[in-house]
Design a protein around this motif. Structure first.
Motif, PDB file in Angstrom:
ATOM      1  N   LYS A 208       0.828  -1.211   0.000  1.00  0.00           N
ATOM      2  CA  LYS A 208       0.000   0.000   0.000  1.00  0.00           C
ATOM      3  C   LYS A 208       0.855   1.252   0.000  1.00  0.00           C
ATOM      4  CE  LYS A 208      -3.706  -1.785   2.990  1.00  0.00           C
ATOM      5  NZ  LYS A 208      -4.293  -1.574   4.326  1.00  0.00           N
ATOM      6  N   LEU A 209       2.124   1.099   0.349  1.00  0.00           N
ATOM      7  CA  LEU A 209       2.948   2.278   0.598  1.00  0.00           C
ATOM      8  C   LEU A 209       3.643   2.764  -0.676  1.00  0.00           C
ATOM      9  CD1 LEU A 209       4.363   1.194   4.059  1.00  0.00           C
ATOM     10  CD2 LEU A 209       2.505   2.786   3.589  1.00  0.00           C
ATOM     11  N   ASP A 210       2.833   3.286  -1.591  1.00  0.00           N
ATOM     12  CA  ASP A 210       3.389   3.787  -2.853  1.00  0.00           C
ATOM     13  C   ASP A 210       4.340   4.947  -2.619  1.00  0.00           C
ATOM     14  OD1 ASP A 210       1.827   1.973  -4.194  1.00  0.00           O
ATOM     15  OD2 ASP A 210       0.135   3.360  -4.366  1.00  0.00           O
ATOM     16  N   GLY A 211       4.125   5.658  -1.532  1.00  0.00           N
ATOM     17  CA  GLY A 211       4.955   6.836  -1.267  1.00  0.00           C
ATOM     18  C   GLY A 211       6.225   6.534  -0.493  1.00  0.00           C
ATOM     19  N   TRP A 212       6.600   5.268  -0.428  1.00  0.00           N
ATOM     20  CA  TRP A 212       7.854   4.888   0.225  1.00  0.00           C
ATOM     21  C   TRP A 212       8.831   4.399  -0.833  1.00  0.00           C
ATOM     22  CZ3 TRP A 212       8.147   2.324   5.620  1.00  0.00           C
ATOM     23  CH2 TRP A 212       7.254   2.935   6.504  1.00  0.00           C
TER      24      TRP A 212
END
Length: 835
Positions: A208-212
Motif C-alpha cells: 500500500k505504501l506507494d509513497g515509500w
RNA sequence: GCUCCAGUGGCGGAAUCGGUAGACGCGUUGGACUUAAAAUCCAAUCGGGGUUCUCCCUCGGUGCCAGUUCAAGUCUGGCCUGGAGCACCA
C-alpha cells in the motif's frame, strides 16, 4: 530598504514577530484541507548537527510550500528524550538526567528557532515528561490486555557495556547499535511485544505504501523474512512417542535426507541423546553457549557438530538416519531442527563431507546426472530416487510431497517468518517504567489506569555498577496489588525508548489530552502523516515498530487507519570531505557558526542546493559562500530597483518583445519550481531555477540600461516597471519557503501587509509558461546537423518543410534517398537517408 | 551468497515521454573596476582532430559488452565497480 543584506538582524526580527503572532499555530478546525508534514523527532543530545539541519529544513520547506498552496498544515516537533546518554551523563557528572535533558532541550529549541522552522510549538511533546509517558504506559496496558505484551524467559541479546538487553533490531553485526560493544546471549525473563502476530500484515501492507522508496520496503520485507515451506515430523526410533519436527522450504528433497540436526539449545535434546554420547554432547552444548553471537553466526566458520546416538525414521522411504546436534541449526527459527539433504543444500553438503555422512541425490542435475561430488546441486530439476515422485519437476513436488505428509498425518504446510517478537524491557533508569505489579496471590497484574503514570523515582543512586539505578530507590519497588490490595512488587525494568517513539506522531494531533493518549476524532482527522522525513537508519527499527503500533491500536479501536506514514522521504547523510560528519573524525560543522557567519537562510539554501534530498550531501565551505553570495545578489537586485517596484503591478498584454520574454521566463520558473517540489521534492533543481530566474532578471535589467544605469536616471517605462515588479515579487514568493526571513523582509519592504508565508503560492499560465520561439533541431540519421529558430505555433508539416529548406540540410541530403522523416512536435525533425 | 540502490566534465549534480548530453552551481583561467586588495561585473571552461584561428567545421563521449530503435544517459540481456541492507533463516 538597506543597501546591504544583514541576515542576522533580519532573522532575529522576524523570528520574534512570528513567535509573537503565533504565526505557525495550526488550528484543529479549518475549511482548508489538512496536510501533516513530519520530521523524525530528535534525541536531545545537546546540540543540533547538520543531519538535523538537513532533515528539518526539508520538512519545513515542504510545510511552508503546502501552506502557501492552501493547506491547513500540521508541522510539529518534540523530543525523544528518554535513553541512555542522559543516564550516562548522570553517572559521569553526577547530573540529574531530567535536568541534563531539560537543558539540552532548551538549547536545541533555541537553535531550531534560529533556523526559522515553522513549528507549532503549542503541540510540542517530550517523551520523558509524565504527561507523555503516562500514555506510553497506558498503551502498554492496552496491549497487555490484548495479549500483545507478554513476559517470557528467553535467550536475549545482552550488552554488558550498556548494562541492558537489546531488541534484535538493535543488534548490528552482532554488536550493540549504540556503543558497538559485542552482544552476548543471556537467558532472562523479559517483556516482549508480539509483533510477530502482525508479520503478515506488516509485509502485505508494504504494497500500500506507494509513497515509500523501494529500498526501505525491501529492507522491511527482508527483515520480516517470509518463507513458504512445510513442517515434517519424524518419529524417533529409540524413544517411544517422541517426534522431531523440522521446518523446510525444500520438502521436494525429503527422500534425500541422510541425517537430521537439532540446535544445541533444542528442548528435547537430552531425551534424544544416548548415554554413550552424553558427555560429548554436553561438552558441545557448553561450548556453544560460551561463543559470542558473532563467532557463532559467522558464515565462513567451519561447521561442527556431534552425533546424539539416536535415529529418526523417514516416513517417505522407511530409511533410518542419525540425529546430530550442530550450531548451524538455530533454536529460534522454525522448529530448531533441520532435515539435512547434503546433495541439495550447501551447508548440509559441507557438514556431510566433514563427518563422512552419506550424500543421496534426489534432484537430477541435467549436466551431471546422479552425481554430486564437489558441491550440492541447489537448482531446479526433476526428481529421482523418490519413489512415486520420480520424474516430477521439483517445483511441483514441493506441493505433492507436503500433501502426502498432510494426508499421512506427519506434516503440514507452513509459512515461516524471520521476524522475532520485540523485546522491550530495559534494565535502565531513564525510561518509562513498565506499569506492572507482581503479586504473590494475583500474579502479574497491570497497574490501575487511574494510578498512571507510574512515576520514575528520583531517590536513586546513579553511581551503582552492574545494576539499574532504579533498583536503588527505597520507595519504588514496594507497592500494593491493584487487585487484592496486598503487598506487591513493581516491575523494575523500563521500556525501550523505541516504544515512546512508536506513537509520538499520534500524540501531536491532540497533545494536551489528559483523559486519553489522543482522541479518536483528532487522530483520524490528522493522520496518516502526509509526508514523513528522516534518516535511513530507521528503515527497520522505528518505522517497523510504528507500523506495528498503528495496526495494533487500530485493532484496539483507538484509531481507524492502519498505516501511519503515507509518504516517506529518507534523506541522505551529510558528509564532509567524502565521509560522514562525526565528532570522532573531527569533520563536523557547527550549525551555530553558520548561523552566526551567514545566517539561517544561507544555511537552509545551501543544505538543499547541491544534492537531491535522498542522496548524500557533501558539505563544502565554498558552497556556503556561494549561496551567501547569491542571496546578496538577490538583495541587490531588489534594493537597486526598489524605486521602480510596486506591489500593485498590472500587466497589460501585448507586451514589448523583451518584456514578453521576461514574463514568460517567470511563468516557466513558477511552473518548473512547483513541479520540482511536487515531484519528489527536488530542491536542488528548485534552487537552480531561483538562480536562473535571478540571472534572467539581471540580464533583462542590463538590456534596459543600455549603458545609462549609472547616472541614476529612470530609464524604465511604466510597462517595464510593472513587468519588473511582477518578476521580482514572484521570485521573492517562490523563494519564501527556503529563504524564509529574507523573503519576509523584502515582502514588507515592498509594502505588503501580512506575512509572505500566508500569501498564495504563485500560479502560472500554460500559454505563457513556454518560450515564444522554439529551437528546431534537425537530425540526419539521428545526428544533430542543424538548429533553426522557428515560431512556437508551427505544425509538424511546417516543421518538416523548414528543416528541408535549410541550406545545410539540402547540401547533406543532395543526391541521397530520403527513406523517412520523423517529426517530434515543436522540437525535432529527423531525416533518415540512404546512400 | 541473496536483495535493493547507484555509476554522466576537475567537483556537486541537470536532462517529465527514448528526441539538442553536461542546466544551475563550485572550482579554474582570462578580463573590467581599483594605487592595491576585497567585493562586484563580463567572458571562457567534456575530449580529440581540422581550419581561412575567437568564427567555424568534424569525430568521439553518460562504468563495460551486446541488442531493440529513425533516434538510447534513458528500454532489454549479460558483465564490472561502489554503497546499503540481510545472511548457517533450513
Amino acid at each position: 530598504m538597506k543597501e546591504s543584506y544583514f541576515p542576522q538582524e533580519i532573522e532575529k526580527k522576524w523570528q520574534a514577530v512570528w513567535e509573537e503572532n503565533k504565526a505557525f499555530h495550526t488550528p484543529n478546525s479549518s475549511d482548508k484541507p489538512k496536510y501533516y508534514a513530519l520530521s523524525m523527532f530528535p534525541y536531545p543530545s545537546g546540540k543540533l548537527h547538520m543531519g538535523h539541519v538537513r532533515n528539518y529544513t526539508i520538512t519545513d520547506v515542504i510545510a511552508r510550500f503546502k501552506k502557501m498552496q492552501g493547506f491547513n498544515v500540521l508541522h510539529p516537533i518534540g523530543w525523544d528524550s528518554f535513553g541512555l546518554p542522559a543516564e550516562n551523563a548522570a553517572m559521569q557528572h553526577g547530573a540529574d538526567p531530567a535536568k541534563w535533558t531539560d537543558e539540552n532541550i532548551a538549547y536545541m529549541t533555541k537553535q531550531l528557532k534560529m533556523l526559522g522552522l515553522s513549528y507549532d510549538w503549542e503541540r510540542e511533546v517530550t517523551t520523558c515528561k509524565p504527561d507523555y509517558y503516562k500514555w506510553t504506559q497506558w498503551l502498554f496496558i492496552q496491549l497487555f490486555k490484548k495479549g500483545l505484551a507478554y513476559k517470557k524467559e528467553a535467550a536475549v541479546n545482552w550488552c554488558e557495556h550498556c548494562g541492558t538487553v537489546l531488541a534484535n533490531e538493535q543488534v548490528i553485526d552482532g554488536k550493540c547499535w549504540r556503543c558497538d560493544n559485542v552482544v552476548e546471549k543471556k537467558y532472562l525473563s523479559q517483556w516482549f511485544f508480539k509483533i510477530t502476530d502482525y508479520a503478515e500484515r506488516l509485509l502485505e501492507d508494504l504494497n500500500k505504501l506507494d509513497g515509500w522508496g523501494d529500498n526501505v520496503k525491501t529492507m522491511q520485507a527482508n527483515w520480516i523474512g517470509k518463507s513458504n515451506g512445510a513442517i515434517l515430523r519424524f518419529k524417533v526410533k529409540e524413544v517411544e512417542g517422541l517426534e522431531v519436527p523440522v521446518y523446510t522450504t525444500r520438502p521436494d528433497t525429503v527422500h534425500g535426507i541422510t541425517y537430521l540436526v537439532v540446535a544445541p539449545e533444542y528442548k528435547d535434546i537430552e531425551k534424544l541423546t544416548t548415554p554413550d554420547n552424553k558427555e560429548a554432547v554436553e561438552k558441545y552444548r557448553a561450548n556453544a553457549r560460551k561463543m559470542s553471537e558473532i563467532e557463532r553466526l559467522s558464515t565462513d566458520r567451519v561447521k561442527t557438530g556431534v552425533p546424539l546416538g539416536t535415529h529418526c525414521i523417514n516416513p517417505f522411504t522407511g530409511e533410518e538416519f542419525p540425529l546430530w546436534t550442530a550450531d548451524y541449526a538455530l533454536v529460534e527459527y522454525g522448529t530448531g531442527a533441520v532435515m539435512a539433504v547434503p546433495a541439495h543444500d550447501t551447508r548440509d553438503f559441507d557438514f556431510a563431507k566433514k563427518y563422512n555422512l552419506p550424500v543421496k541425490v534426489v534432484i537430477q542435475n541435467p549436466d551431471t546426472p546422479s552425481e554430486c561430488k564437489d558441491s550440492a546441486y541447489t537448482e531446479e530439476g526433476v526428481l529421482v530416487n523418490s519413489n512415486e515422485f520420480n520424474g516430477m519437476k521439483n517445483t511441483d513436488a514441493k506441493q505433492a510431497i507436503t500433501q502426502k505428509a498432510v494426508d499421512g498425518g506427519f506434516g503440514e504446510f507452513k509459512t515461516q517468518y524471520r521476524l522475532r517478537d520485540w523485546l522491550i524491557s530495559r534494565q535502565r533508569y531513564w525510561g518509562a517504567p513498565i506499569p506492572i505489579v507482581y503479586c504473590d496471590k494475583c500474579g502479574i497484574v497491570p497497574e490501575k489506569e487511574e494510578n498512571l503514570p507510574v512515576m520514575l523515582p528520583t531517590d536513586v543512586d546513579f553511581s551503582v555498577v552492574g545494576k539499574s539505578p532504579i533498583t536503588t530507590s527505597k520507595t519504588f519497588e514496594e507497592t500494593t496489588c491493584p487487585i487484592c490490595g496486598g503487598k506487591a512488587k513493581r516491575e523494575m525494568d523500563t521500556m525501550d525508548t523505541f516504544v515512546c517513539s512508536s506513537w509520538y506522531y499520534l500524540r501531536y494531533s491532540d497533545p494536551k489530552n489528559d483523559t486519553l493518549p489522543f482522541s479518536k476524532e483528532l487522530v483520524d482527522k490528522w493522520l496518516p502523516v502526509d509526508q514523513y522525513v528522516g534518516g535511513i537508519e530507521h528503515a527497520i527499527l522505528h518505522l517497523l515498530y510504528s507500523r506495528f503500533f498503528t495496526k495494533a491500536l487500530k485493532d484496539l479501536g483507538l484509531l481507524s487507519f492502519d498505516e501511519p506514514f503515507k509518504n516517506l522521504l529518507t534523506q541522505g547523510m551529510v558528509l564532509k570531505d567524502g565521509s560522514k560528519m562525526s565528532k570522532s573524525k573531527g569533520n563536523t560543522v557547527d550549525p551555530d557558526e553558520i548561523f552566526e557567519n551567514y545566517g539561517a537562510d544561507t544555511a537552509r539554501l545551501f543544505i538543499l542546493s547541491d544534492s537531491p534530498p535522498a542522496r548524500d550531501f557533501d558539505w563544502s565551505d565554498a558552497g556556503v559562500e556561494g549561496c551567501y553570495k547569491f542571496l546578496n545578489r538577490v538583495w541587490r537586485l531588489v534594493s537597486d530597483n526598489q524605486k521602480y517596484l510596486t506591489k500593485d503591478y498590472k500587466l497589460t498584454f501585448p507586451l514589448s518583445r523583451e518584456n514578453d520574454d521576461l514574463v514568460r521566463t517567470v511563468h516557466m520558473a513558477i511552473k518548473g519550481i512547483t513541479n520540482d517540489i511536487s515531484n519528489d521534492f527536488q530542491f536542488n533543481t528548485v534552487i537552480s531555477k531561483y538562480r536562473e530566474l535571478t540571472n534572467a532578471i539581471y540580464d533583462w535589467r542590463g538590456g534596459k540600461c543600455r549603458g545609462k544605469c549609472k547616472d541614476g536616471n529612470n530609464t524604465l517605462t511604466d510597462e517595464d516597471q510593472n513587468v519588473l515588479s511582477f518578476a521580482i515579487i514572484s521570485l521573492i514568493k517562490l523563494m519564501a519557503p527556503v529563504t524564509v526571513h529574507m523573503s519576509e523582509e523584502i515582502w514588507h519592504d515592498l509594502g505588503f501587509e501580512g506575512s509572505v508565508h500566508d500569501s498564495k503560492w504563485c500560479e502560472w499560465d500554460d500559454n505563457l509558461a513556454k518560450a515564444s520561439k522554439i529551437t528546431l533541431v534537425v537530425q540526419i540519421n539521428g545526428k544533430v546537423k542543424d538548429k533553426i529558430e522557428a515560431d512556437e505555433g508551427v505544425n509538424d508539416e511546417e516543421l518538416k518543410a523548414i528543416a528541408l529548406a535549410s541550406e545545410k540540410i539540402k547540401e547533406l541530403t543532395a543526391g541521397k534517398e530520403i527513406v523517412k522523416t520523423i517529426v517530434v512536435p515543436k522540437k525535432l525533425v529527423n531525416i533518415v537517408i540512404r546512400g
